[in-house]
Write an enzyme that holds these catalytic residues in place. Sequence first.
Site, mmCIF file in Angstrom:
data_model
loop_
_atom_site.group_PDB
_atom_site.id
_atom_site.type_symbol
_atom_site.label_atom_id
_atom_site.label_comp_id
_atom_site.label_asym_id
_atom_site.label_seq_id
_atom_site.Cartn_x
_atom_site.Cartn_y
_atom_site.Cartn_z
ATOM 1 N N TYR A 9 0.919 -1.244 -0.101
ATOM 2 C CA TYR A 9 0.023 0.059 0.207
ATOM 3 C C TYR A 9 0.779 1.246 0.021
ATOM 4 C CZ TYR A 9 -3.710 -3.301 1.207
ATOM 5 O OH TYR A 9 -4.521 -4.362 1.080
ATOM 6 N N HIS B 46 -8.766 1.136 -5.735
ATOM 7 C CA HIS B 46 -7.955 0.230 -4.923
ATOM 8 C C HIS B 46 -6.615 0.698 -5.215
ATOM 9 C CE1 HIS B 46 -11.089 -2.646 -3.806
ATOM 10 N NE2 HIS B 46 -11.600 -2.400 -5.066
#
EC number: 4.2.1.10
Length: 156
Positions: free
Chosen positions: A24, A102
């Site tokens: 991430y 996402h």
Amino acid sequence: MARTIYVLNGPNLNMLGTREPEIYGRATLADVEKLCADTAAGFGLTADCRQSNGEGELIDFIHDAHAKRAAGIVINAGGYSHTSIALHDALVAANIPTVEVHISNIHARESFRHHSFTASAAFASLCGFGIDGYRLAIDGLAARIGAVKSGEKVKP
């Protein structure tokens, strides 16, 4: 034209910057929210950024967007994308232009992440661009609703 877009982030996105940075990145949720506010402002829009770890609260945010006649929604429902028919149904019921985001490429990860219920309630879905996906989502949403960047002219 409505001038507010809702940027909704789901479970564990409050942990950005420390949660699995190899997947991430190191940007925090505050970084994401600033990126969204700055990008939206470039189109004369306001980003109302919200995060919740609870499915019901995310649904309430979508209902609020509907009640306040938001111009659009950018949603990263996190893990709920892959499990929540209720979020899908809320997005469909709200009938607001929506882009799903996402941070990681969900199709290059575990097989259970390959399907998204929320994607089918959105007009577009972005994944794998890191937090820049939010900027791309707002750019696309702005184009969809007819908002133009400050200083640009509407294309014929």
